[in-house]
Design an enzyme around this catalytic site. Structure first.
Site, short mmCIF file in Angstrom:
data_model
loop_
_atom_site.label_atom_id
_atom_site.label_comp_id
_atom_site.label_asym_id
_atom_site.label_seq_id
_atom_site.Cartn_x
_atom_site.Cartn_y
_atom_site.Cartn_z
N HIS A 155 -2.38 -5.93 8.40
CA HIS A 155 -3.78 -5.65 8.11
C HIS A 155 -4.58 -5.24 9.35
CE1 HIS A 155 -3.95 -7.23 3.89
NE2 HIS A 155 -2.86 -7.86 4.30
N ASP A 362 -10.46 -1.40 14.80
CA ASP A 362 -10.34 -2.10 13.52
C ASP A 362 -9.21 -1.48 12.72
OD1 ASP A 362 -11.17 -4.12 11.82
OD2 ASP A 362 -13.26 -3.49 11.88
#
Length: 466
Positions: A155, A362
């Protein structure tokens, strides 16, 4: 039909109360519920000598919760996963805190997860492991003799091999990744860097997007994390009628709202965002008394020194900005450390004319997607987005892109977003919403599970129930 078993560090067990969960959590639960699935992970509880995992059921779905030794968890989670891997994977080499004891705890907890999970597995089960805390889990299951298909999904970003090589245990972690049958990444860049690392540093051979190591084939691919686009849009529209959203709008007194939402983390670039906002107020005086920035940043990992220091820095910046620009009837900045219920947050995103998503790095950033989905199609806001968020691969054509290190340019993007015409806002929003309507959380789930079925079939395993 095969059973799907999901493994994550924490498990989201639904209660009798309303569940405040993100789109990925909801779609994972829904998928498992349809297929009599199992979700395995840490219970959130500590025990000096943990016993076997405790299994509970909710309808057709089961949850297996494992207690952990507190000292082991501290080394596993705070010491290695978040003291070494988190900063490394987010390109923050100066914050990597390598301790051999923490790495040993990381391996120990993964071995414990594997042992307890192995006792619950059935022939033909497909296992889906989630995120950087559990990289070695597939390898540990193989050591115990599990032959079924195992997929791994990361993730967070996967950096270049030159970055990963800094970690003393990089070769061991690379070998652990090669124990999986399928590896999913968030972005094209992370996918490229993973393939390069496992080929150049770990001795794997490449056949397109497939890796070959020791006669074992590992499929890889990009599976971008997503949201329930239509569902979130509906929730955002309904949320505008809640007391909390109405109170927020009333408190603005007709001023424009810029909103940032993320947990308190040094990867999110919040000090730079605050500095850009201060630059906006100092150099674009037309926005003095006419704009409010609301930053919602619930505290996370408060036990770590870097996070405590970050919180102090932001509190000082908030005070400085307010002291410099505020007037008796206007406070230019609101900084909130408390979490906001998801339903209310959806409404906040809808009323914000500018969404600020400016991380230094991110993996994806689902808030960027939620901001787009929450907008009123007839009068949407503008997304200011970091070039270093994974979401830029889908939203880059419609968002205003910034390098968060460039404070002046970020302030200019804020100003341009605030002043943008309705026609341009609508055009940019349409370019953002289209990929989010085509690729949803359900699409993400189905694509990964379908590929895991394919690799299981190639291994001679049973398919998963869709």
């Amino acid at each position: 039909m095969a059973r799907l078993v999901i493994v994550s560090n924490r498990v989201s067990v639904p209660t009798g109360r309303r569940v405040e969960a993100g789109g990925l959590t909801v779609v994972l639960r829904d998928g498992l519920r349809r297929a009599d699935g199992l979700w395995f992970g840490w219970s959130g509880e500590f025990a000096e000598k943990p016993g076997p995992a405790k299994v509970t059921s909710r309808g057709r779905m089961s949850y297996a919760l494992l207690d952990l030794n507190q000292s082991d968890y501290k080394g596993f989670y705070y010491g290695f996963a978040n003291g070494s891997l988190w900063p490394l994977f987010h390109y923050r080499l100066g914050l990597v805190d390598w301790k051999a004891d923490s790495y040993r705890a990381y391996r120990k907890v993964n071995a414990q997860f594997a042992a307890e999970l192995f006792a619950l597995l059935k022939p033909g089960d497909h296992v889906w492991v989630h995120d950087y805390q559990l990289i070695p889990l597939g390898e540990e299951l193989r050591k115990l003799g599990f032959k079924g298909a195992i997929g791994f999904y990361l993730h967070v970003p996967f950096p270049s091999g030159d970055i990963v090589e800094v970690l003393p245990a990089h070769a061991e972690l690379g070998q652990a990744l090669l124990a999986y049958d399928l590896i999913g990444l968030q972005t094209d860049r992370s996918h490229h860097d993973l393939l390069d690392f496992l080929e150049r540093w770990c001795g794997a051979e490449r056949d397109g997007d497939t890796l070959i190591h020791g006669g074992h084939r590992i499929a890889t691919g990009v599976y971008r994390a997503a949201i329930d686009t239509a569902g979130f849009a509906k929730e955002a529209a309904a949320s505008c009628q809640t007391t909390e959203v109405r109170n927020l709008e009333e408190s603005l007194g007709g001023r424009t709202l810029m909103l940032g939402v993320e947990r308190l983390d040094y990867t999110k670039g919040l000090p730079l965002r605050f500095a850009a906002y201060e630059h906006l107020l100092a150099h674009y005086e037309e926005w003095l008394h006419n704009v409010v920035m609301l930053q919602i940043a619930p505290v996370s990992r408060g036990e770590l020194a870097q996070y405590r220091a970050l919180r102090s820095d932001l509190e000082r910046a908030t005070g400085r900005i307010a002291g410099r620009f505020a007037s008796p009837d206007w406070n230019p900045i609101r900084y909130v450390n408390q979490p906001v219920p998801r339903k209310v947050l959806a409404g906040f995103l809808r009323v914000a004319q500018v969404g600020l998503v400016t991380p230094l790095r991110d993996g994806m950033n689902l808030v960027a997607k939620e901001y787009v989905a929450a907008q009123d199609p007839a009068d949407p806001g503008v997304l200011v987005l970091s070039r270093f968020a994974g979401a830029v691969e889908e939203l880059g054509e419609g968002a205003l892109l910034v390098n968060p290190l460039d404070i002046e340019h970020t302030a200019l993007a804020m100003r341009n977003a605030l002043a943008m015409s309705k026609d341009e806002r609508i055009d940019r929003w349409r370019r953002c919403i289209e990929p989010l309507q085509a690729w949803t959380a359900r699409t993400w789930y189905d694509a990964f599970v379908h590929k895991l079925d394919e690799v299981a079939k190639a291994k001679g395993e049973l398919p998963h129930a869709a």
